[in-house]
Design a protein around this motif. Structure first.
Motif, short mmCIF file in Angstrom:
data_model
loop_
_atom_site.label_atom_id
_atom_site.label_comp_id
_atom_site.label_asym_id
_atom_site.label_seq_id
_atom_site.Cartn_x
_atom_site.Cartn_y
_atom_site.Cartn_z
N ASN A 111 -50.90 16.00 -12.69
CA ASN A 111 -49.15 15.86 -12.90
C ASN A 111 -49.87 15.26 -14.68
O ASN A 111 -50.41 16.82 -15.21
CB ASN A 111 -49.57 13.50 -12.53
N ASN A 112 -48.57 15.46 -15.41
CA ASN A 112 -48.35 15.22 -17.13
C ASN A 112 -48.86 17.22 -17.54
O ASN A 112 -49.45 17.18 -18.61
CB ASN A 112 -49.43 14.30 -17.95
N ASN B 214 -48.22 20.55 -19.61
CA ASN B 214 -47.66 20.74 -21.03
C ASN B 214 -48.18 21.65 -21.47
O ASN B 214 -48.57 22.14 -20.97
CB ASN B 214 -48.12 19.72 -21.58
N GLN B 215 -47.45 22.19 -22.96
CA GLN B 215 -47.42 23.59 -22.51
C GLN B 215 -47.16 23.40 -24.29
O GLN B 215 -46.35 22.50 -24.82
CB GLN B 215 -46.12 24.31 -22.48
N ASN C 250 -43.90 21.08 -24.89
CA ASN C 250 -43.10 20.53 -23.44
C ASN C 250 -44.17 19.71 -22.83
O ASN C 250 -45.34 20.14 -22.33
CB ASN C 250 -42.67 21.33 -22.37
N SER C 251 -44.14 18.29 -22.42
CA SER C 251 -44.55 17.47 -21.47
C SER C 251 -43.70 17.68 -20.20
O SER C 251 -42.80 16.74 -20.37
CB SER C 251 -44.74 16.08 -22.14
N GLU C 252 -44.09 17.00 -18.95
CA GLU C 252 -43.50 17.25 -17.78
C GLU C 252 -44.26 15.43 -17.53
O GLU C 252 -42.73 14.96 -16.80
CB GLU C 252 -44.06 18.30 -17.00
N ASN D 251 -40.61 6.26 -14.53
CA ASN D 251 -41.84 7.01 -15.66
C ASN D 251 -43.11 6.32 -16.40
O ASN D 251 -42.22 4.87 -17.38
CB ASN D 251 -40.64 7.76 -16.87
N PRO E 251 -40.77 11.89 -20.03
CA PRO E 251 -40.70 13.60 -19.68
C PRO E 251 -40.13 14.45 -21.21
O PRO E 251 -39.25 13.75 -21.99
CB PRO E 251 -40.12 14.56 -18.85
N THR F 16 -39.83 17.25 -24.63
CA THR F 16 -39.62 19.16 -24.67
C THR F 16 -39.10 18.89 -26.50
O THR F 16 -38.55 18.16 -26.81
CB THR F 16 -38.25 20.12 -24.57
N TYR G 66 -35.60 10.11 -18.17
CA TYR G 66 -36.39 9.14 -17.62
C TYR G 66 -35.65 8.30 -16.96
O TYR G 66 -34.46 8.17 -17.06
CB TYR G 66 -37.72 8.66 -18.69
#
Length: 1011
Positions: free
Chosen positions: A207-208, A210-211, A236-238, A349, A353, A355, A386
């Motif tokens: 999970n979580n 990120n890039q 970016n975080s999912e 959540n 998430p 960006t 969210y």
């Protein structure tokens, strides 16, 4: 402003005081390397550490400053500079995507908002920390959100050289908001070449994700007279759902431990218990806790027919009913373990998430050898989405009346209603209907241009900047109450025999509700049983906010003359700021404040919640609902301007004498004129004394302020809900009460005045000659803030009014009731200058670097001891003691006595390893601020250690360039957070999200390049 204005007069007096009286109070420079925070400025006169505006090579101000290079911060926390700063003990209870609740979308509080000393908490105002001043290369950052907060994610991280953290009041030098201190992100203006980063990460459970991707470029032009900087970054975080962590799915909650104190209510549908958290009924942790007021799938909670046998029964998916299962008794009124009942579900959540896009550009050019022109601009976009709290039909605020003849009633239910206008009251919380989703977007840009230069021994600068923030929020899929109550009142068309909305058969209103489709809540999930009706009954609550700031600043600094001990230096300047706020909403509660407005808005509808809906039976009273379920944000419009002038002076007293290698004094004053709250003065005085070369003693005293921001002054009405215990029975006297949702309305207060703070610090810096590479600083701080802007919670207002006998105090006037016997129809929350806060503690900073074999070994240890953190919400309230406490509320906060951060770094050739250790000391559970201490069966919270590990390998490339490959493991040992649930089921993951890591072991791998 005239020449004789208080602003000018005060400035003149202040300048005279500095010139005449300060020579007994300020400070001088420390030897290179003598102070940890001065290390960055060694041999570089262009780098000025933020503790002072005095520009002198080697000068060290008396104000404690922590300096952290962004390169060092990234070694253990590659996700970003703000995340790394929040691991330092000087920061406490900051906001970030992993440390914010996501149930509501009323306020933009999901970015990285820094909170020095924890002075932004505790508070019932949920806007976030507001007492930390954020600078970007010495210039004030305009708010990125309309509530006045600054999301530091917008700043260009690749071009940051370091971060200076002033850990004490600094309003005299830097301006309003610096009550807790200053965080100054220093730009590397001389960077040349290219550097970039590409990385990706995920936690060990998948999970979580990120890039992050970014690049920065710097180059000279025009033969070195000009310089250009460019950068672009993407992250970016999912995000992560609560159900992604097993400990969040167990329904843990604090309830009273004495279930035997509970008695069954007269209607047999709930239990009334002794007050939880008392010595006789202390809080304990129980799993699978639910609220007994209704069932998730649907429950008949009332009827117009006295003695109706179906009241209290649960609605099954086939339309039949069954008895409500009260589960196992727990020692809190209105709660139960297991059985029916409801709680906030787990598929919401835990981390929203996110960006981020970020771009920065700067061009500077030497117009002459002594004058430089520059222009720079920054643009950032942040996007969040969210799940918000699910659509619900809650008794007293949003319940449904289902009338006789409704086609979705079973024959048995319909037969139990005798008259044509008789009805059931139905509550429903989570029958499986889709969850509303909030989409937030902030577009922020700022541009600055200016001139700087030198003449004689003086440096000067003039700048103009414009900041602009646009925030949009769309909460999609919310119950649109006008359509909801039209859809709920279903009948059969006498002509066609088809099920339709009753209001469509009324010629006076049919066109107003054209397109209405009936909705069924008597067969479970209405989005399944009547998808067209559910689609009609839901809509989008939206608001748009625009915040703008224009600022002009001019300052000059340099040496006035020489004394035997060195030069007397000054810095003086003026600033002007203008701010405007405009917020518009399609769900402004101001449109529905009066009974007449509500009757007109909901004209033609029946079955609306009325103020008496918390009592039985249900007479007709004022409508008790607004435009949308939950998200009803009021419009806000306001403007202000600020005029400021400041002066700072540093005077050397002695130098190179016995026991006085150096003795210096420093003083500053600032006079500020607010168009909204008048003229205020802030000042600061300090001194440094160096008895020997290796020891520096320092101390400061400052008077600081934080003026109310535009949102605090002019916020429009904003709705909310929260569970309260009114403790009032139908006779109008006070009894045991029930845990029931109450409507709240929060508004701004244009009569607010500035908060006032007094801070003193004293400490020592030790850099022994016999242990080269080692330095240590120890500083004591004491901060007291008066006239603190705060608002009481709905429960506090109700309790205070009750304690006063129900009338005669201002709290009672903020509670709206239809009659003395009814539950509050509305609780008004109004910010006021009512509180005070005092904190004190000790900061430790130890640094050591040495050679080990062919490599270099470095240690950096930050420690904080919190001696005191006391707050009082209003003059007659008990003083709440927070030091050493993990606060158990829906908005938790933590104040451990000890916090620390240790970094150990070793590099040898291309290989490097960094070990980071974060320590959060033991705490005790409490809900401070009550007349008596809250009791827990087990109040102890054990200390927690988090370990981060980074490995890196560098491959040289070209002339001075390299590729650095790295991998980081955060929370290396997958430490679970302590189990600390709340007192209301399901509001947050069951831990103190403001303090502890909820992600667990997480991996990041990437490459950094530099050419």
């Amino acid at each position: 402003m005239t020449k004789n204005s208080p602003f000018i007069s005060s400035l003149a007096v202040g300048a005279s005081i500095i010139a005449m009286a300060v020579p007994a109070l300020a400070q001088e420079a420390a030897q290179e390397g003598a102070v940890p925070q001065a290390a960055a400025s060694a041999n570089n006169a262009d780098i000025v550490v933020t503790g002072s505006r005095i520009v002198r090579d080697g000068y060290t101000a008396p104000t404690p400053v922590t300096v952290a290079s962004t390169e060092e911060l990234a070694k253990t926390t590659p996700s970003g500079v703000a995340d790394a700063l929040n691991k330092l003990p000087q920061f406490n209870n900051s906001l970030s995507p992993s440390k914010s609740a996501n149930n509501f979308s009323n306020l933009p509080i999901h970015g990285n908002v820094l909170n020095l000393r924890g002075l932004g908490t505790p508070s019932n105002n949920p806007k976030g920390p507001l007492r930390t001043l954020v600078l970007f290369d010495g210039m004030r950052v305009s708010p990125t959100e309309y509530v006045g907060t600054i999301d530091t994610n917008v700043l260009s991280q690749l071009l940051m050289q370091r971060v200076d953290v002033v850990t004490g009041g600094a309003s005299a030098q830097w301006g309003s908001d610096a009550v807790a201190g200053v965080v100054n992100f220093i730009l590397d203006k001389k960077f040349t070449g290219f550097k970039g980063v590409a990385q990706a990460g995920v936690d060990q459970r998948g999970n979580n994700g990120n890039q992050r991707l970014g690049g920065a470029f710097g180059a000279d032009f025009a033969g070195g007279r000009g310089h250009v900087l460019l950068s672009a970054e993407y992250s970016n975080s999912e995000g992560m759902l609560r159900q992604d962590r097993s400990f969040s799915t167990q329904g843990y909650n604090f309830v009273g431990s004495l279930a035997s104190s509970c008695s069954l209510a007269a209607n047999g549908q709930s239990r009334t218990c002794a007050a939880p958290g008392t010595a006789t009924n202390p809080y304990t942790i129980v799993s699978d806790v639910r609220i007994s007021a209704l069932a998730a799938n649907g429950r008949i909670v009332g009827s117009s027919v006295t003695g109706n046998p179906f009241v209290g029964r649960v609605i099954n998916n086939d339309g039949s009913t069954r008895p409500f299962d009260l589960g196992t008794a727990v020692g809190t009124t209105g709660f139960q373990q297991g059985g029916d009942g409801y709680k906030i579900p787990n598929d919401t959540n835990a981390i929203s998430p996110l960006t981020n896009y970020n771009g920065f550009g700067r061009v500077s050019y030497d117009l002459t050898d002594d004058i430089n022109f520059f222009v720079q601009g920054l643009y950032a976009r942040s996007k969040y989405h969210y799940f918000t709290q699910g659509n619900s039909l809650i008794p007293a605020t949003e319940s449904a009346r289902i009338y006789k003849g409704n086609p979705y009633l079973s024959t048995a239910l319909d037969s139990a209603l005798t008259g044509a206008n008789d009805y059931y009251v139905v509550g429903q919380q989570d029958a499986g209907q889709p969850k509303p989703i909030a989409y937030e977007k902030t577009d922020y840009w700022t541009a600055t241009t200016g001139l700087s230069g030198k003449f004689s021994d003086f440096n000067w600068q003039v700048t103009y900047s414009h900041g602009d923030s646009k925030h949009s929020m769309d909460n999609v899929g919310l119950y649109d109450n006008r359509k909801l109550y039209a859809a709920l009142d279903a009948v059969r068309d006498p002509v066609s025999g088809q099920v339709t909305c009753r209001v469509l058969l009324d010629p006076a209103y049919a066109s107003q509700y054209a397109g209405c489709k009936p909705m069924d809540v008597m067969h479970g999930d209405p989005s399944r049983s009547t998808p067209e009706g559910y689609a009609y009954a839901t809509g989008t609550s939206s608001y748009r906010a625009r915040f703008k700031q224009d600022a002009i600043a001019a300052n000059i600094s340099g040496s006035l003359f020489e004394l035997p001990a060195g030069p007397v230096d000054i810095a003086v300047g003026v600033e002007y700021r203008r701010q405007t706020l405009n917020l518009t909403s399609n769900a402004d509660p101001a449109m529905l404040l009066t009974s007449a407005q509500k009757e007109a808005y909901f004209a033609g509808l029946r079955g609306l919640p009325r103020v008496e809906n918390a009592q039985f039976p249900y007479p007709t009273g004022q409508i008790n609902t607004l435009a949308y379920w939950l998200t009803n944000v009021g419009g806000s419009h306001g403007k202000l301007n600020v005029k400021e002038a400041f002066a700072e002076i540093a005077v050397p007293i002695l130098k190179d004498t016995s026991f006085f290698k150096e003795l210096s004094v420093n003083g500053a004053i600032r006079v500020t004129d607010y168009s909204t709250s008048g003229t205020v003065k802030t000042w600061k005085a300090g001194a440094t004394w160096k008895p020997v070369d290796s020891l520096l003693l320092r101390g400061t005293y400052s008077h600081d302020i934080r003026a109310p921001n535009l949102y605090e002054l002019y916020a429009g009405p904003q709705s909310g809900i929260g569970i309260v215990n009114d403790a009032r029975n139908t006779a109008g006297t006070y009894g045991s009460g029930q845990n029931v949702n109450a409507n709240t309305l929060t508004v701004g207060n244009p009569n607010l005045k500035p908060e006032v703070a007094n801070t003193y610090t004293f400490g020592a810096v030790f850099a022994p000659e016999f242990l080269r590479g080692f330095s240590a600083s120890v500083d004591y701080y004491n901060i007291k803030v008066d006239k603190l802007i705060d608002s009481l919670s709905a429960q506090q207002l109700i309790d205070n009014c009750r304690n006063a006998g129900g009338s005669g105090v201002i709290e009672c006037s903020q509670i709206d009731r239809a009659s003395p016997t009814t539950f509050p129809s509305l609780v008004n929350l109004i910010p006021q200058n009512i509180a005070f806060l005092k904190t004190a503690g000790i900061d430790f900073d130890f640094t050591y670097r040495t050679a080990v074999g062919n490599g270099g070994l470095g240690f950096r240890l930050y420690l904080n001891y919190l001696d005191r953190f006391d707050a009082q919400q209003y003059a007659t309230a008990p003083v709440a003691h927070y030091a050493g406490v993990s606060v158990v509320t829906s908005n938790p906060a933590g104040f451990p006595r000890w916090r620390g951060n240790l970094t150990v770094d070793y590099s040898n050739g291309p290989f490097g390893i960094t070990l980071g250790e974060q320590y959060i000391g033991k705490m005790r559970l409490d809900i401070p601020g009550g007349a008596t201490p809250i009791q827990f069966v087990n109040p102890k919270v054990k200390p927690v250690w988090y370990t981060d590990l980074t490995l890196r390998y560098t491959i040289p490339h070209g002339d001075g360039g390299n590729f650095e490959f790295f991998t980081t493991v955060n929370n290396l040992f997958d430490k679970d957070p302590p189990l600390i649930p709340g007192t209301v089921p399901g509001v947050n993951p069951p831990t103190n999200i403001a303090v502890y890591d909820i992600v667990g072991r997480a991996f990041t791998a990437g490459v950094r390049v530099k050419f």
